[in-house]
Design an enzyme around this catalytic site. Sequence first.
Site, PDB file in Angstrom:
ATOM      1  N   GLU A 115       0.847  -1.196   0.000  1.00  0.00           N
ATOM      2  CA  GLU A 115       0.000   0.000   0.000  1.00  0.00           C
ATOM      3  C   GLU A 115       0.878   1.240   0.000  1.00  0.00           C
ATOM      4  O   GLU A 115       2.087   1.161   0.261  1.00  0.00           O
ATOM      5  CB  GLU A 115      -0.956   0.000   1.201  1.00  0.00           C
ATOM      6  CG  GLU A 115      -2.043  -1.062   1.063  1.00  0.00           C
ATOM      7  CD  GLU A 115      -3.123  -0.976   2.110  1.00  0.00           C
ATOM      8  OE1 GLU A 115      -3.079  -0.077   2.964  1.00  0.00           O
ATOM      9  OE2 GLU A 115      -4.027  -1.827   2.078  1.00  0.00           O
ATOM     10  N   HIS A 231      -9.884   9.736   2.838  1.00  0.00           N
ATOM     11  CA  HIS A 231      -9.504   8.690   1.891  1.00  0.00           C
ATOM     12  C   HIS A 231      -9.744   9.206   0.480  1.00  0.00           C
ATOM     13  O   HIS A 231     -10.809   9.747   0.198  1.00  0.00           O
ATOM     14  CB  HIS A 231     -10.309   7.415   2.139  1.00  0.00           C
ATOM     15  CG  HIS A 231      -9.661   6.206   1.543  1.00  0.00           C
ATOM     16  ND1 HIS A 231      -9.626   5.988   0.190  1.00  0.00           N
ATOM     17  CD2 HIS A 231      -8.987   5.179   2.106  1.00  0.00           C
ATOM     18  CE1 HIS A 231      -8.958   4.863  -0.048  1.00  0.00           C
ATOM     19  NE2 HIS A 231      -8.563   4.356   1.096  1.00  0.00           N
ATOM     20  N   ARG A 278      -1.682   9.619   1.325  1.00  0.00           N
ATOM     21  CA  ARG A 278      -3.120   9.830   1.131  1.00  0.00           C
ATOM     22  C   ARG A 278      -3.533  11.287   1.029  1.00  0.00           C
ATOM     23  O   ARG A 278      -4.412  11.630   0.241  1.00  0.00           O
ATOM     24  CB  ARG A 278      -3.887   9.214   2.302  1.00  0.00           C
ATOM     25  CG  ARG A 278      -4.125   7.774   2.092  1.00  0.00           C
ATOM     26  CD  ARG A 278      -5.080   7.215   3.081  1.00  0.00           C
ATOM     27  NE  ARG A 278      -5.131   5.782   2.825  1.00  0.00           N
ATOM     28  CZ  ARG A 278      -5.577   4.894   3.670  1.00  0.00           C
ATOM     29  NH1 ARG A 278      -6.026   5.271   4.853  1.00  0.00           N
ATOM     30  NH2 ARG A 278      -5.598   3.622   3.356  1.00  0.00           N
ATOM     31  N   HIS A 334     -12.166   9.655   6.693  1.00  0.00           N
ATOM     32  CA  HIS A 334     -11.904   8.221   6.835  1.00  0.00           C
ATOM     33  C   HIS A 334     -11.343   7.843   8.190  1.00  0.00           C
ATOM     34  O   HIS A 334     -11.750   6.847   8.778  1.00  0.00           O
ATOM     35  CB  HIS A 334     -10.910   7.827   5.735  1.00  0.00           C
ATOM     36  CG  HIS A 334     -10.610   6.372   5.656  1.00  0.00           C
ATOM     37  ND1 HIS A 334     -11.594   5.422   5.448  1.00  0.00           N
ATOM     38  CD2 HIS A 334      -9.434   5.689   5.737  1.00  0.00           C
ATOM     39  CE1 HIS A 334     -11.032   4.220   5.411  1.00  0.00           C
ATOM     40  NE2 HIS A 334      -9.737   4.351   5.609  1.00  0.00           N
ATOM     41  N   ARG A 369      -1.506   9.041   9.159  1.00  0.00           N
ATOM     42  CA  ARG A 369      -1.373   7.603   9.403  1.00  0.00           C
ATOM     43  C   ARG A 369      -0.843   6.887   8.171  1.00  0.00           C
ATOM     44  O   ARG A 369      -1.295   7.124   7.056  1.00  0.00           O
ATOM     45  CB  ARG A 369      -2.751   7.036   9.748  1.00  0.00           C
ATOM     46  CG  ARG A 369      -2.785   5.536   9.881  1.00  0.00           C
ATOM     47  CD  ARG A 369      -4.206   5.042  10.066  1.00  0.00           C
ATOM     48  NE  ARG A 369      -5.003   5.270   8.885  1.00  0.00           N
ATOM     49  CZ  ARG A 369      -5.780   4.359   8.310  1.00  0.00           C
ATOM     50  NH1 ARG A 369      -5.874   3.146   8.824  1.00  0.00           N
ATOM     51  NH2 ARG A 369      -6.486   4.644   7.238  1.00  0.00           N
TER      52      ARG A 369
HETATM   53  C1  LIG Z   1     -14.208   1.357   5.155  1.00  0.00           C
HETATM   54  C2  LIG Z   1     -12.986   1.325   6.019  1.00  0.00           C
HETATM   55  C3  LIG Z   1     -11.875   0.590   5.628  1.00  0.00           C
HETATM   56  C4  LIG Z   1     -10.722   0.547   6.428  1.00  0.00           C
HETATM   57  N1  LIG Z   1      -9.675  -0.232   6.061  1.00  0.00           N
HETATM   58  C5  LIG Z   1      -8.608  -0.355   6.896  1.00  0.00           C
HETATM   59  C6  LIG Z   1      -7.544  -1.255   6.596  1.00  0.00           C
HETATM   60  O1  LIG Z   1      -7.564  -1.946   5.591  1.00  0.00           O
HETATM   61  N2  LIG Z   1      -6.509  -1.333   7.492  1.00  0.00           N
HETATM   62  C7  LIG Z   1      -6.449  -0.598   8.637  1.00  0.00           C
HETATM   63  O2  LIG Z   1      -5.490  -0.718   9.422  1.00  0.00           O
HETATM   64  N3  LIG Z   1      -7.455   0.260   8.939  1.00  0.00           N
HETATM   65  C8  LIG Z   1      -8.524   0.381   8.106  1.00  0.00           C
HETATM   66  N4  LIG Z   1      -9.539   1.238   8.429  1.00  0.00           N
HETATM   67  C9  LIG Z   1      -9.490   1.918   9.725  1.00  0.00           C
HETATM   68  C10 LIG Z   1      -9.755   0.881  10.807  1.00  0.00           C
HETATM   69  O3  LIG Z   1     -10.789   0.032  10.389  1.00  0.00           O
HETATM   70  C11 LIG Z   1     -10.138   1.519  12.123  1.00  0.00           C
HETATM   71  O4  LIG Z   1      -9.255   2.546  12.463  1.00  0.00           O
HETATM   72  C12 LIG Z   1     -10.107   0.477  13.227  1.00  0.00           C
HETATM   73  O5  LIG Z   1     -10.858  -0.637  12.834  1.00  0.00           O
HETATM   74  C13 LIG Z   1     -10.666   1.069  14.501  1.00  0.00           C
HETATM   75  O6  LIG Z   1     -10.858   0.026  15.403  1.00  0.00           O
HETATM   76  P1  LIG Z   1     -11.430   0.358  16.844  1.00  0.00           P
HETATM   77  O7  LIG Z   1     -11.552  -0.950  17.548  1.00  0.00           O
HETATM   78  O8  LIG Z   1     -10.647   1.418  17.459  1.00  0.00           O
HETATM   79  O9  LIG Z   1     -12.877   0.999  16.555  1.00  0.00           O
HETATM   80  P2  LIG Z   1     -14.112   0.447  15.732  1.00  0.00           P
HETATM   81  O10 LIG Z   1     -13.771  -0.745  14.948  1.00  0.00           O
HETATM   82  O11 LIG Z   1     -14.689   1.584  14.989  1.00  0.00           O
HETATM   83  O12 LIG Z   1     -15.124   0.024  16.874  1.00  0.00           O
HETATM   84  C14 LIG Z   1     -15.745   0.985  17.689  1.00  0.00           C
HETATM   85  C15 LIG Z   1     -16.802   0.279  18.515  1.00  0.00           C
HETATM   86  O13 LIG Z   1     -17.297   1.128  19.550  1.00  0.00           O
HETATM   87  C16 LIG Z   1     -18.710   1.045  19.607  1.00  0.00           C
HETATM   88  N5  LIG Z   1     -19.206   2.267  20.254  1.00  0.00           N
HETATM   89  C17 LIG Z   1     -19.034   3.556  19.851  1.00  0.00           C
HETATM   90  N6  LIG Z   1     -19.607   4.397  20.727  1.00  0.00           N
HETATM   91  C18 LIG Z   1     -20.162   3.639  21.717  1.00  0.00           C
HETATM   92  C19 LIG Z   1     -20.905   3.931  22.904  1.00  0.00           C
HETATM   93  N7  LIG Z   1     -21.235   5.191  23.262  1.00  0.00           N
HETATM   94  N8  LIG Z   1     -21.320   2.898  23.675  1.00  0.00           N
HETATM   95  C20 LIG Z   1     -21.045   1.615  23.319  1.00  0.00           C
HETATM   96  N9  LIG Z   1     -20.351   1.279  22.199  1.00  0.00           N
HETATM   97  C21 LIG Z   1     -19.910   2.281  21.417  1.00  0.00           C
HETATM   98  C22 LIG Z   1     -19.084   0.878  18.142  1.00  0.00           C
HETATM   99  O14 LIG Z   1     -20.404   0.427  18.010  1.00  0.00           O
HETATM  100  C23 LIG Z   1     -18.026  -0.142  17.723  1.00  0.00           C
HETATM  101  O15 LIG Z   1     -18.366  -1.438  18.145  1.00  0.00           O
HETATM  102  C24 LIG Z   1     -10.686   1.288   7.636  1.00  0.00           C
HETATM  103  C25 LIG Z   1     -11.796   2.039   8.024  1.00  0.00           C
HETATM  104  C26 LIG Z   1     -12.937   2.057   7.235  1.00  0.00           C
HETATM  105  C27 LIG Z   1     -14.123   2.862   7.672  1.00  0.00           C
END
Ligand SMILES: Cc1cc2nc3c(=O)[nH]c(=O)nc-3n(C[C@H](O)[C@H](O)[C@H](O)COP(=O)(O)OP(=O)(O)OC[C@H]3O[C@@H](n4cnc5c(N)ncnc54)[C@H](O)[C@@H]3O)c2cc1C
Length: 502
Positions: A115, A231, A278, A334, A369
């Site tokens: 990437e 993005h 990006r 993004h 990032r």
């Molecule tokens: C379309 C897309 C593609 C991506 N592709 C990549 C990739 O290929 N590689 C990479 O490294 N990153 C990628 N990213 C970024 C990456 O997915 C995220 O940064 C990462 O998954 C975040 O993980 P997290 O566990 O911090 O949060 P998240 O996976 O966003 O989880 C947050 C959780 O908190 C919960 N939540 C929020 N507020 C509350 C509340 N008040 N009470 C209870 N629950 C709550 C939500 O419901 C969810 O379950 C991508 C992002 C997107 C949107």
Amino acid sequence: MSSARARPLVVGTGIAGLWAAWRLASEGHDVLLVTKATLQDSNTAWAQGGIAVALDAADSPAQHAADTIAASDGLADPIAVEVLTREGPDRVRELLELGAVFDRDADGELRFGLEAAHSRARILHAEGDRTGAMLVAALSKVVLGNPRIEVRQHCRVRRLLRRGDRVVGAILLNDAGEPEAVAAPAVILATGGCGQLFEITTNPPVATADGWALAHSAGAVLSHLEFLQFHPTALHVPGVNPAPLLTEALRGAGAWLVDAKGERFVFDADPRGEMAPRDIVARAVAHRAYRGGAFLDARHLPNVEQAFPGVAALVAAHGLSLAHDLLPVAPAMHYAMGGIRTDLAGGSTVAGLWAVGECANTGVHGANRLASNSLLEGLVFADRAGRAVGELLAGSPKVPSFAPAPTDWDAGTDAGPIATAFRARMRSFLTREVGLVRTEPGLAEAELAIADLRRRVPSGAWHTADQLRIAAEIARAARGRRESRGGHRRADFPNPKPRITA
Ligand SMILES: Cc1cc2nc3c(=O)[nH]c(=O)nc-3n(C[C@H](O)[C@H](O)[C@H](O)COP(=O)(O)OP(=O)(O)OC[C@H]3O[C@@H](n4cnc5c(N)ncnc54)[C@H](O)[C@@H]3O)c2cc1C
């Protein structure tokens, strides 16, 4: 009503929350894991490209660290980056042991993708572009099968509870709006991103910056909120929210960005062309999208629909074909580099409160990032937070029990037309004035407009008020940084300020 069992509370079921809960349970602790929608609703579940990790024999954590620091535009914390890249391989090995299945070549060896801004192929992926779905399925199975972890879906954290200088629990709301006060010796926020505060975003509906608002109202410091990553290649279908993402791995595999005449244009902005960082590609795409259109061309890639089945399906849902059509693209909000400021174990600036994953600002991303580093950050720092909280629990801290205050009974009036209109205005201001390119007058206008909305927000629309609180913080941070750096571009201050290093 209240529970005084000394269980830590983990909020969110993306990679960071699932991993933190598992780590705590594997260390022998009971955990309450809550998520506001279902286990499938998270940024993690939608991740396409994969997870960056120096596992290949020809790669090294030092090389991965150098690429991460180069992408960060001078602001990454080198110690945090060292932790990320050195501990990443062990975490991914554990992930494999727990049931994660990444794509392999004909000899059974892990297959690494390339990437932008990575000096070598180091991105592990699953079923081509379904990495996030695989990770959530594998880790959900782990937490649901662990008797020490109680998982509650459709359970939202409404407010953090503070006693003195500590966070000591939270008010939870179920879908029926029934509140419950839970006492917790530690709360780990893993609430993900803030994309839904913008008009065009790749983030799912749950990404409303809740963790930032919860932490900020509990007194925790938020930092680097001005650094947002747009993005470059979201499928441009007006009115569709979230915007379908066309993964960067497509460009890594050789897809081109072309204008309405079919000419590749990113080389005008950067000699690396489609593989430039990006922010550069996003601005080039925005420029062309405004002047006649910008398109992703993947038609020349062999077996592209088999290699990217998830994207092929997304595109097909809008009547387009990855193999046969030019795909109209526009940049979309993004990823948030900043967030709740933490130390290297995920500890926030308030005792009893931790933050991991996208909602945290560990320092690994700096101003920008490196692609596919966020899933790894979720794993590595959730693991550290899990261990740190585990150590705290070994001292059996006492936690008081609580009853919800009358205001916490309110499930909120955010679905009403006034609150909806307020959020639409907020999204419009943030997108226009605090988006890809910012200026002093635009930021000042956004700050004033958001302050006005905050004053008039209907009482009871607490989720809208929380979002406005964060919108104000983002605008303030962007106005305060009078330079251009990484994901923060000021038309009136186009250069980075020199950095003073010791
Ligand atoms: C379309 C897309 C593609 C991506 N592709 C990549 C990739 O290929 N590689 C990479 O490294 N990153 C990628 N990213 C970024 C990456 O997915 C995220 O940064 C990462 O998954 C975040 O993980 P997290 O566990 O911090 O949060 P998240 O996976 O966003 O989880 C947050 C959780 O908190 C919960 N939540 C929020 N507020 C509350 C509340 N008040 N009470 C209870 N629950 C709550 C939500 O419901 C969810 O379950 C991508 C992002 C997107 C949107």
